[in-house]
Design an enzyme around this catalytic site. Sequence first.
Site, PDB file in Angstrom:
ATOM      1  N   GLY A  31      50.044 124.789  -7.254  1.00 54.26           N
ATOM      2  CA  GLY A  31      49.545 124.811  -8.626  1.00 54.26           C
ATOM      3  C   GLY A  31      48.500 123.758  -8.936  1.00 54.26           C
ATOM      4  O   GLY A  31      47.918 123.144  -8.049  1.00 54.26           O
ATOM      5  N   GLY A  36      39.009 125.756  -5.373  1.00 50.31           N
ATOM      6  CA  GLY A  36      39.494 126.011  -4.013  1.00 50.31           C
ATOM      7  C   GLY A  36      40.604 127.052  -4.034  1.00 50.31           C
ATOM      8  O   GLY A  36      40.589 128.022  -3.261  1.00 50.31           O
ATOM      9  N   HIS A  37      41.560 126.860  -4.940  1.00 54.31           N
ATOM     10  CA  HIS A  37      42.643 127.847  -5.075  1.00 54.31           C
ATOM     11  C   HIS A  37      42.062 129.215  -5.447  1.00 54.31           C
ATOM     12  O   HIS A  37      42.489 130.243  -4.929  1.00 54.31           O
ATOM     13  CB  HIS A  37      43.622 127.428  -6.177  1.00 54.31           C
ATOM     14  CG  HIS A  37      44.407 126.186  -5.879  1.00 54.31           C
ATOM     15  ND1 HIS A  37      44.210 125.004  -6.556  1.00 54.31           N
ATOM     16  CD2 HIS A  37      45.411 125.950  -5.002  1.00 54.31           C
ATOM     17  CE1 HIS A  37      45.056 124.091  -6.106  1.00 54.31           C
ATOM     18  NE2 HIS A  37      45.796 124.631  -5.158  1.00 54.31           N
ATOM     19  N   GLN A  61      58.322 118.712   1.342  1.00 54.22           N
ATOM     20  CA  GLN A  61      57.124 118.284   2.065  1.00 54.22           C
ATOM     21  C   GLN A  61      56.583 116.952   1.555  1.00 54.22           C
ATOM     22  O   GLN A  61      55.560 116.478   2.026  1.00 54.22           O
ATOM     23  CB  GLN A  61      56.049 119.370   2.041  1.00 54.22           C
ATOM     24  CG  GLN A  61      55.397 119.614   0.706  1.00 54.22           C
ATOM     25  CD  GLN A  61      54.509 120.854   0.755  1.00 54.22           C
ATOM     26  OE1 GLN A  61      54.981 121.976   0.880  1.00 54.22           O
ATOM     27  NE2 GLN A  61      53.204 120.657   0.673  1.00 54.22           N
ATOM     28  N   LYS A 149      40.863 123.135   4.184  1.00 54.20           N
ATOM     29  CA  LYS A 149      40.952 121.760   3.684  1.00 54.20           C
ATOM     30  C   LYS A 149      42.184 121.062   4.283  1.00 54.20           C
ATOM     31  O   LYS A 149      42.137 119.905   4.686  1.00 54.20           O
ATOM     32  CB  LYS A 149      41.018 121.812   2.162  1.00 54.20           C
ATOM     33  CG  LYS A 149      41.797 120.750   1.466  1.00 54.20           C
ATOM     34  CD  LYS A 149      40.930 119.586   1.130  1.00 54.20           C
ATOM     35  CE  LYS A 149      41.655 118.451   0.444  1.00 54.20           C
ATOM     36  NZ  LYS A 149      43.032 118.611   0.130  1.00 54.20           N
ATOM     37  N   SER A 185      40.657 119.057  -4.769  1.00 58.64           N
ATOM     38  CA  SER A 185      42.072 118.815  -4.512  1.00 58.64           C
ATOM     39  C   SER A 185      42.758 118.543  -5.840  1.00 58.64           C
ATOM     40  O   SER A 185      42.172 117.904  -6.724  1.00 58.64           O
ATOM     41  CB  SER A 185      42.225 117.586  -3.599  1.00 58.64           C
ATOM     42  OG  SER A 185      43.568 117.126  -3.623  1.00 58.64           O
ATOM     43  N   ARG A 187      44.958 116.499  -6.226  1.00 56.97           N
ATOM     44  CA  ARG A 187      45.156 115.045  -6.277  1.00 56.97           C
ATOM     45  C   ARG A 187      43.902 114.295  -6.729  1.00 56.97           C
ATOM     46  O   ARG A 187      43.996 113.108  -7.042  1.00 56.97           O
ATOM     47  CB  ARG A 187      45.619 114.510  -4.919  1.00 56.97           C
ATOM     48  CG  ARG A 187      47.049 114.901  -4.579  1.00 56.97           C
ATOM     49  CD  ARG A 187      47.589 114.146  -3.375  1.00 56.97           C
ATOM     50  NE  ARG A 187      49.011 114.368  -3.199  1.00 56.97           N
ATOM     51  CZ  ARG A 187      49.569 115.205  -2.316  1.00 56.97           C
ATOM     52  NH1 ARG A 187      48.794 115.923  -1.513  1.00 56.97           N
ATOM     53  NH2 ARG A 187      50.879 115.334  -2.228  1.00 56.97           N
TER      54      ARG A 187
HETATM   55  P1  AMP Z   1      47.975 123.214  -2.643  1.00 53.83           P
HETATM   56  O1  AMP Z   1      48.239 123.803  -3.997  1.00 53.83           O
HETATM   57  O2  AMP Z   1      47.246 121.919  -2.673  1.00 53.83           O
HETATM   58  O3  AMP Z   1      49.200 123.218  -1.761  1.00 53.83           O
HETATM   59  O4  AMP Z   1      46.961 124.206  -1.951  1.00 53.83           O
HETATM   60  C1  AMP Z   1      47.216 125.587  -1.870  1.00 53.83           C
HETATM   61  C2  AMP Z   1      46.240 126.203  -0.899  1.00 53.83           C
HETATM   62  O5  AMP Z   1      44.920 125.958  -1.352  1.00 53.83           O
HETATM   63  C3  AMP Z   1      46.344 125.595   0.502  1.00 53.83           C
HETATM   64  O6  AMP Z   1      46.217 126.642   1.468  1.00 53.83           O
HETATM   65  C4  AMP Z   1      45.174 124.651   0.546  1.00 53.83           C
HETATM   66  O7  AMP Z   1      44.665 124.450   1.846  1.00 53.83           O
HETATM   67  C5  AMP Z   1      44.165 125.408  -0.298  1.00 53.83           C
HETATM   68  N1  AMP Z   1      43.145 124.492  -0.792  1.00 53.83           N
HETATM   69  C6  AMP Z   1      43.344 123.277  -1.386  1.00 53.83           C
HETATM   70  N2  AMP Z   1      42.172 122.690  -1.665  1.00 53.83           N
HETATM   71  C7  AMP Z   1      41.210 123.531  -1.226  1.00 53.83           C
HETATM   72  C8  AMP Z   1      39.787 123.494  -1.213  1.00 53.83           C
HETATM   73  N3  AMP Z   1      39.106 122.455  -1.715  1.00 53.83           N
HETATM   74  N4  AMP Z   1      39.116 124.528  -0.681  1.00 53.83           N
HETATM   75  C9  AMP Z   1      39.788 125.595  -0.167  1.00 53.83           C
HETATM   76  N5  AMP Z   1      41.124 125.692  -0.159  1.00 53.83           N
HETATM   77  C10 AMP Z   1      41.832 124.681  -0.676  1.00 53.83           C
END
Ligand code: AMP
Length: 282
Positions: A31, A36-37, A61, A149, A185, A187
């Site tokens: 979330g 990116g998401h 994790q 990423k 990100s 974060r």
């Molecule tokens: P997360 O919510 O951070 O666990 O990310 C969910 C998915 O989005 C994971 O497969 C990440 O690798 C992908 N993701 C996160 N940041 C990026 C980004 N900047 N570009 C592409 N995919 C991303």
Amino acid sequence: MEVIKTIKEMKEFSSQARGAQKTIAFVPTMGFFHEGHLSLMREGRRRGDLLILSLFVNPTQFGPNEDFENYPRDFIRDRKMAEEMAVDILFAPEVKEMYSPDHQTIVRVEKVTQNLCGKSRPTHFQGVSTIVLMLLEIVKPHVVIFGEKDYQQLITIQQMVKDLHMSVEVVGIPTLREPDGLAMSSRNSYLLPDERKAARALYRSLQRGKQLLQKGERRADQILHEVEGILEAEPLVRIDYVQVCDAHTLQDVNLIQGDVVIALAVYLGETRLIDNLVYQAF
Ligand code: AMP
């Protein structure tokens, strides 16, 4: 878009969809969506008749001193964004739905999780592979989409799917970046203005690495020296690691040939950021 909170309903939906010969694309997330998401969701939309998104901040994790409690959350905003991306199902279970008090099983992928982030986050990838296996079993997708990423995560899941002979295609999507190059990100929202500025050094350092590779440099230590130099020039950046690895095995390389990844993790204040660059050397 329908929001599903229980495993039972999610499984029923997926088995009905499969029975009706629908292709299911799945994007697992924690979330606090950014572009990116959204790019993963777009890819899922293209690949599936149905697009299922999960939103679950997975406690296993996170290490004991990491940011599970403070991880950014905004369910209402995320739900709206998912709806705008034409997601069919948002699967958003509670922690107690996924992990019963009696939960005992962990999935551990061995070699590819030991280097890089595995060194400073020794239980991180077993948390990832365990939750992803559970989600794949519940959602039963034909294709699951991850971002490059989190490169080590992508390789870990590919290895798990291969080792366990699972019937799902794993797709990786290139990293989406801010205009100044910083990888998007959730974060990044932690960064103070000065830290955000200093964070530009991550992409800049990787671009320098790429430039050296393009010029024909094949000595990993020379590349590391320059990449680290750019990061060290930023007083707010504290390096966790910078490594040049084989892009498939994630083992360190000295003399570069074939596919390699320059991977790095740094701290800016309390915030830990990762980034990487994959390069095919001939
Ligand atoms: P997360 O919510 O951070 O666990 O990310 C969910 C998915 O989005 C994971 O497969 C990440 O690798 C992908 N993701 C996160 N940041 C990026 C980004 N900047 N570009 C592409 N995919 C991303």
